[in-house]
Write a protein that holds these residues in place. Structure first.
Motif, PDB file in Angstrom:
ATOM      1  N   GLY A 313       0.782  -1.226   0.000  1.00  0.00           N
ATOM      2  CA  GLY A 313       0.000   0.000   0.000  1.00  0.00           C
ATOM      3  C   GLY A 313       0.816   1.279   0.000  1.00  0.00           C
ATOM      4  N   ALA A 314       2.127   1.175  -0.097  1.00  0.00           N
ATOM      5  CA  ALA A 314       2.966   2.379  -0.087  1.00  0.00           C
ATOM      6  C   ALA A 314       2.745   3.193  -1.366  1.00  0.00           C
ATOM      7  CB  ALA A 314       4.433   1.999   0.026  1.00  0.00           C
ATOM      8  N   PRO A 315       2.672   4.526  -1.267  1.00  0.00           N
ATOM      9  CA  PRO A 315       2.526   5.381  -2.458  1.00  0.00           C
ATOM     10  C   PRO A 315       3.878   5.518  -3.160  1.00  0.00           C
ATOM     11  CG  PRO A 315       2.644   6.744  -0.496  1.00  0.00           C
ATOM     12  CD  PRO A 315       2.685   5.315  -0.019  1.00  0.00           C
ATOM     13  N   ASP A 316       4.331   4.431  -3.778  1.00  0.00           N
ATOM     14  CA  ASP A 316       5.700   4.359  -4.279  1.00  0.00           C
ATOM     15  C   ASP A 316       6.052   5.444  -5.298  1.00  0.00           C
ATOM     16  OD1 ASP A 316       3.999   3.229  -6.100  1.00  0.00           O
ATOM     17  OD2 ASP A 316       5.071   1.337  -6.296  1.00  0.00           O
ATOM     18  N   THR A 317       5.121   5.734  -6.209  1.00  0.00           N
ATOM     19  CA  THR A 317       5.400   6.751  -7.224  1.00  0.00           C
ATOM     20  C   THR A 317       5.588   8.126  -6.580  1.00  0.00           C
ATOM     21  OG1 THR A 317       4.121   5.518  -8.871  1.00  0.00           O
ATOM     22  CG2 THR A 317       4.558   7.836  -9.338  1.00  0.00           C
ATOM     23  N   LEU A 318       4.721   8.453  -5.641  1.00  0.00           N
ATOM     24  CA  LEU A 318       4.820   9.734  -4.937  1.00  0.00           C
ATOM     25  C   LEU A 318       6.120   9.829  -4.149  1.00  0.00           C
ATOM     26  CD1 LEU A 318       3.440  12.389  -4.130  1.00  0.00           C
ATOM     27  CD2 LEU A 318       2.352  11.164  -2.237  1.00  0.00           C
ATOM     28  N   LEU A 319       6.488   8.764  -3.442  1.00  0.00           N
ATOM     29  CA  LEU A 319       7.727   8.754  -2.674  1.00  0.00           C
ATOM     30  C   LEU A 319       8.945   8.903  -3.573  1.00  0.00           C
ATOM     31  CD1 LEU A 319       6.957   5.875  -0.127  1.00  0.00           C
ATOM     32  CD2 LEU A 319       7.091   8.324   0.367  1.00  0.00           C
ATOM     33  N   CYS A 320       8.870   8.271  -4.736  1.00  0.00           N
ATOM     34  CA  CYS A 320       9.977   8.352  -5.695  1.00  0.00           C
ATOM     35  C   CYS A 320      10.138   9.784  -6.219  1.00  0.00           C
ATOM     36  CB  CYS A 320       9.721   7.376  -6.838  1.00  0.00           C
ATOM     37  SG  CYS A 320      11.146   7.107  -7.887  1.00  0.00           S
ATOM     38  N   ARG A 321       9.030  10.398  -6.592  1.00  0.00           N
ATOM     39  CA  ARG A 321       9.076  11.797  -7.061  1.00  0.00           C
ATOM     40  C   ARG A 321       9.671  12.711  -5.982  1.00  0.00           C
ATOM     41  NH1 ARG A 321       3.397  10.981  -9.382  1.00  0.00           N
ATOM     42  NH2 ARG A 321       3.669  10.922 -11.657  1.00  0.00           N
ATOM     43  N   ARG A 322       9.245  12.487  -4.750  1.00  0.00           N
ATOM     44  CA  ARG A 322       9.723  13.324  -3.640  1.00  0.00           C
ATOM     45  C   ARG A 322      11.231  13.190  -3.457  1.00  0.00           C
ATOM     46  NH1 ARG A 322      10.523  12.282   1.831  1.00  0.00           N
ATOM     47  NH2 ARG A 322      10.264  14.083   3.219  1.00  0.00           N
ATOM     48  N   GLN A 323      11.741  11.958  -3.523  1.00  0.00           N
ATOM     49  CA  GLN A 323      13.173  11.755  -3.308  1.00  0.00           C
ATOM     50  C   GLN A 323      14.012  12.349  -4.439  1.00  0.00           C
ATOM     51  OE1 GLN A 323      14.049  10.371  -0.393  1.00  0.00           O
ATOM     52  NE2 GLN A 323      16.180  10.893  -0.806  1.00  0.00           N
ATOM     53  N   VAL A 324      13.498  12.289  -5.657  1.00  0.00           N
ATOM     54  CA  VAL A 324      14.203  12.915  -6.784  1.00  0.00           C
ATOM     55  C   VAL A 324      14.276  14.426  -6.576  1.00  0.00           C
ATOM     56  CG1 VAL A 324      14.102  13.410  -9.262  1.00  0.00           C
ATOM     57  CG2 VAL A 324      13.643  11.098  -8.443  1.00  0.00           C
ATOM     58  N   ALA A 325      13.175  14.999  -6.100  1.00  0.00           N
ATOM     59  CA  ALA A 325      13.153  16.445  -5.838  1.00  0.00           C
ATOM     60  C   ALA A 325      14.153  16.814  -4.745  1.00  0.00           C
ATOM     61  CB  ALA A 325      11.744  16.882  -5.439  1.00  0.00           C
ATOM     62  N   ILE A 326      14.234  16.001  -3.691  1.00  0.00           N
ATOM     63  CA  ILE A 326      15.172  16.262  -2.589  1.00  0.00           C
ATOM     64  C   ILE A 326      16.619  16.171  -3.087  1.00  0.00           C
ATOM     65  CG2 ILE A 326      16.069  15.334  -0.417  1.00  0.00           C
ATOM     66  CD1 ILE A 326      13.189  14.487   0.253  1.00  0.00           C
ATOM     67  N   LEU A 327      16.900  15.141  -3.878  1.00  0.00           N
ATOM     68  CA  LEU A 327      18.249  14.971  -4.419  1.00  0.00           C
ATOM     69  C   LEU A 327      18.653  16.160  -5.282  1.00  0.00           C
ATOM     70  CD1 LEU A 327      20.740  13.122  -4.894  1.00  0.00           C
ATOM     71  CD2 LEU A 327      19.480  12.101  -6.799  1.00  0.00           C
ATOM     72  N   SER A 328      17.743  16.589  -6.159  1.00  0.00           N
ATOM     73  CA  SER A 328      18.015  17.732  -7.033  1.00  0.00           C
ATOM     74  C   SER A 328      18.255  18.994  -6.215  1.00  0.00           C
ATOM     75  CB  SER A 328      16.843  17.954  -7.997  1.00  0.00           C
ATOM     76  OG  SER A 328      16.600  16.820  -8.795  1.00  0.00           O
ATOM     77  N   ALA A 329      17.445  19.199  -5.176  1.00  0.00           N
ATOM     78  CA  ALA A 329      17.560  20.397  -4.350  1.00  0.00           C
ATOM     79  C   ALA A 329      18.899  20.433  -3.615  1.00  0.00           C
ATOM     80  CB  ALA A 329      16.407  20.460  -3.361  1.00  0.00           C
ATOM     81  N   ARG A 330      19.334  19.296  -3.105  1.00  0.00           N
ATOM     82  CA  ARG A 330      20.614  19.248  -2.396  1.00  0.00           C
ATOM     83  C   ARG A 330      21.778  19.548  -3.323  1.00  0.00           C
ATOM     84  NH1 ARG A 330      19.087  13.820   1.086  1.00  0.00           N
ATOM     85  NH2 ARG A 330      17.986  14.894   2.784  1.00  0.00           N
ATOM     86  N   ALA A 331      21.722  18.993  -4.519  1.00  0.00           N
ATOM     87  CA  ALA A 331      22.790  19.266  -5.482  1.00  0.00           C
ATOM     88  C   ALA A 331      22.794  20.736  -5.890  1.00  0.00           C
ATOM     89  CB  ALA A 331      22.622  18.365  -6.714  1.00  0.00           C
ATOM     90  N   ALA A 332      21.595  21.294  -6.124  1.00  0.00           N
ATOM     91  CA  ALA A 332      21.498  22.701  -6.524  1.00  0.00           C
ATOM     92  C   ALA A 332      21.995  23.605  -5.402  1.00  0.00           C
ATOM     93  CB  ALA A 332      20.054  23.030  -6.885  1.00  0.00           C
ATOM     94  N   GLN A 333      21.677  23.268  -4.159  1.00  0.00           N
ATOM     95  CA  GLN A 333      22.107  24.082  -3.015  1.00  0.00           C
ATOM     96  C   GLN A 333      23.626  24.097  -2.911  1.00  0.00           C
ATOM     97  OE1 GLN A 333      20.927  22.590   0.841  1.00  0.00           O
ATOM     98  NE2 GLN A 333      20.741  24.655   1.656  1.00  0.00           N
ATOM     99  N   THR A 334      24.262  22.924  -3.109  1.00  0.00           N
ATOM    100  CA  THR A 334      25.716  22.861  -3.076  1.00  0.00           C
ATOM    101  C   THR A 334      26.312  23.670  -4.216  1.00  0.00           C
ATOM    102  OG1 THR A 334      25.599  20.641  -2.134  1.00  0.00           O
ATOM    103  CG2 THR A 334      27.688  21.310  -3.109  1.00  0.00           C
ATOM    104  N   GLY A 335      25.681  23.603  -5.395  1.00  0.00           N
ATOM    105  CA  GLY A 335      26.159  24.371  -6.538  1.00  0.00           C
ATOM    106  C   GLY A 335      26.105  25.862  -6.277  1.00  0.00           C
ATOM    107  N   SER A 336      25.034  26.310  -5.609  1.00  0.00           N
ATOM    108  CA  SER A 336      24.896  27.741  -5.297  1.00  0.00           C
ATOM    109  C   SER A 336      25.982  28.201  -4.313  1.00  0.00           C
ATOM    110  CB  SER A 336      23.512  28.017  -4.699  1.00  0.00           C
ATOM    111  OG  SER A 336      22.504  27.723  -5.636  1.00  0.00           O
ATOM    112  N   LYS A 337      26.257  27.354  -3.313  1.00  0.00           N
ATOM    113  CA  LYS A 337      27.303  27.687  -2.351  1.00  0.00           C
ATOM    114  C   LYS A 337      28.658  27.772  -3.014  1.00  0.00           C
ATOM    115  CE  LYS A 337      25.122  25.628   1.741  1.00  0.00           C
ATOM    116  NZ  LYS A 337      25.210  24.528   2.740  1.00  0.00           N
TER     117      LYS A 337
END
Length: 341
Positions: A313-337
């Motif tokens: 019953g896990a919302p796997d697609t939603l969880l996957c989208r969320r983790q991709v967004a988190i990964l992208s945000a962390r990389a972008a934040q490091t790039g900005s720094k």
């Protein structure tokens, strides 16, 4: 009888030793393939109307009738029941109580672990209950090599590894890709990494690779677009997670080699298979954004995500989208720094 991994090859090689075979699990393509193989081994074909009866949901009520029917042309009959469920338990019991040698093959994708039908099949010594789940790692590599071997086609180890990390979770889709490769190579041919990339380049796995590379560079829009394309092409969230994990592991391996004193160029040379030349620049940009500890933490997060997505019953697609967004945000934040210095 519940069939384990050790006895499975013997059971599949001699389905005629059983009165009934239940095929259940998550991989519908593998269920269908094993059912067809069992039917073929008994009847010599999959479409003989005199020896084979195929029952779908609308004709399930004919199970007992077909199971006890005599073969008009001689030879053992097979009844193949698609979309089987607990509602077939009573007619199955009645059929097995009769003096008949008809083999019953029940295909039951998604059958619950507490299913009465499954419990019944596992309790009887003359029935086989077989789980059909997506293969991975060495098991998948072995299956792919066997499929190609049927055409006398050889495949280089790095090409085999690249292919198996990008095949989807469904056996039918995987076989389709392997058959395409066998046709490309020709009987007796050989496949290297470039051959495999050329053939599988339009598969959904490439969209996943696009998403992984874009996300680790901090390119959120491109990562989201590639991710949605992969999902639209039928790639499962678990397959997407494993592709991201493979990419993160490769980045981490290079970073670990650099930590021992190797230059980035020499560290990259340790990867097998090597980074595809069209991806080299993107891989290098990601290396600049991620430290070894950060990649270790990110890998652990994606491993935890795979576990979470496998829960019922896990919302796997939603969880996957969320983790991709988190990964992208962390990389972008490091790039900005890094840009601010």
């Amino acid at each position: 009888m519940k069939i384990d991994a050790r006895t499975l090859p013997r059971v599949l090689a001699d389905p005629g030793a059983w009165r009934a075979i239940l095929l259940y699990g998550e991989d519908t393509g593998l269920i269908r393939e094993r059912a067809q193989d069992a039917v073929r081994k008994i009847a010599g074909t999959t479409d003989d109307p005199f020896r084979i009866a195929v029952l779908d949901r609308e004709t399930h009520d004919r199970l007992e009738e077909e199971a006890t029917a005599l073969s008009l042309m001689g030879g053992r009959r097979v009844v193949r029941v698609r979309d089987a469920s607990d509602s077939q338990l009573k007619p199955l019991e009645h059929s097995l109580a009769q003096n008949t040698d008809t083999l019953l093959v029940l295909e039951a994708p998604g059958l619950a672990s507490r299913s009465k039908l499954r419990a019944f099949m596992e309790a009887r010594p003359d029935c086989a209950s077989i789980g059909c789940y997506p293969e991975e790692g060495r098991n998948l590599e072995g299956s792919v090599s066997k499929m190609l071997g049927a055409h006398q086609v050889r495949i280089d180890p790095d090409a085999l590894h690249w292919l198996t990390t990008r095949l989807g979770a469904d056996r039918a889709a995987a076989r389709s890709e392997v058959e395409k490769l066998a046709l490309y190579a020709g009987d007796g041919g050989r496949l290297d990494l470039e051959d495999v990339r050329a053939c599988i380049g339009d598969a959904g796995s490439v969209s996943v690779e696009d998403a992984a590379f874009a996300a680790t560079e901090g390119q959120r829009a491109q990562a989201d677009l590639a991710l949605e394309r992969a999902l639209a092409e039928g790639t499962s969230p678990i397959a997407i997670i494993r592709a991201f994990l493979a990419h993160l592991h490769r980045l981490r391996r290079v970073r670990a080699a650099m930590a021992t004193g190797l230059s980035r160029t020499d560290a990259l040379k340790t990867l097998r298979p090597p980074v595809f030349f069209k991806r080299t620049a993107s891989f290098g940009r990601a290396l600049e954004l991620w430290t070894l500890p950060a990649l270790t933490r990110e890998t652990a997060a994606w491993q935890a995500l795979e576990l979470a997505c496998k829960q019922t019953g896990a919302p796997d697609t939603l969880l996957c989208r969320r983790q991709v967004a988190i990964l992208s945000a962390r990389a972008a934040q490091t790039g900005s720094k890094n840009a601010r210095g």
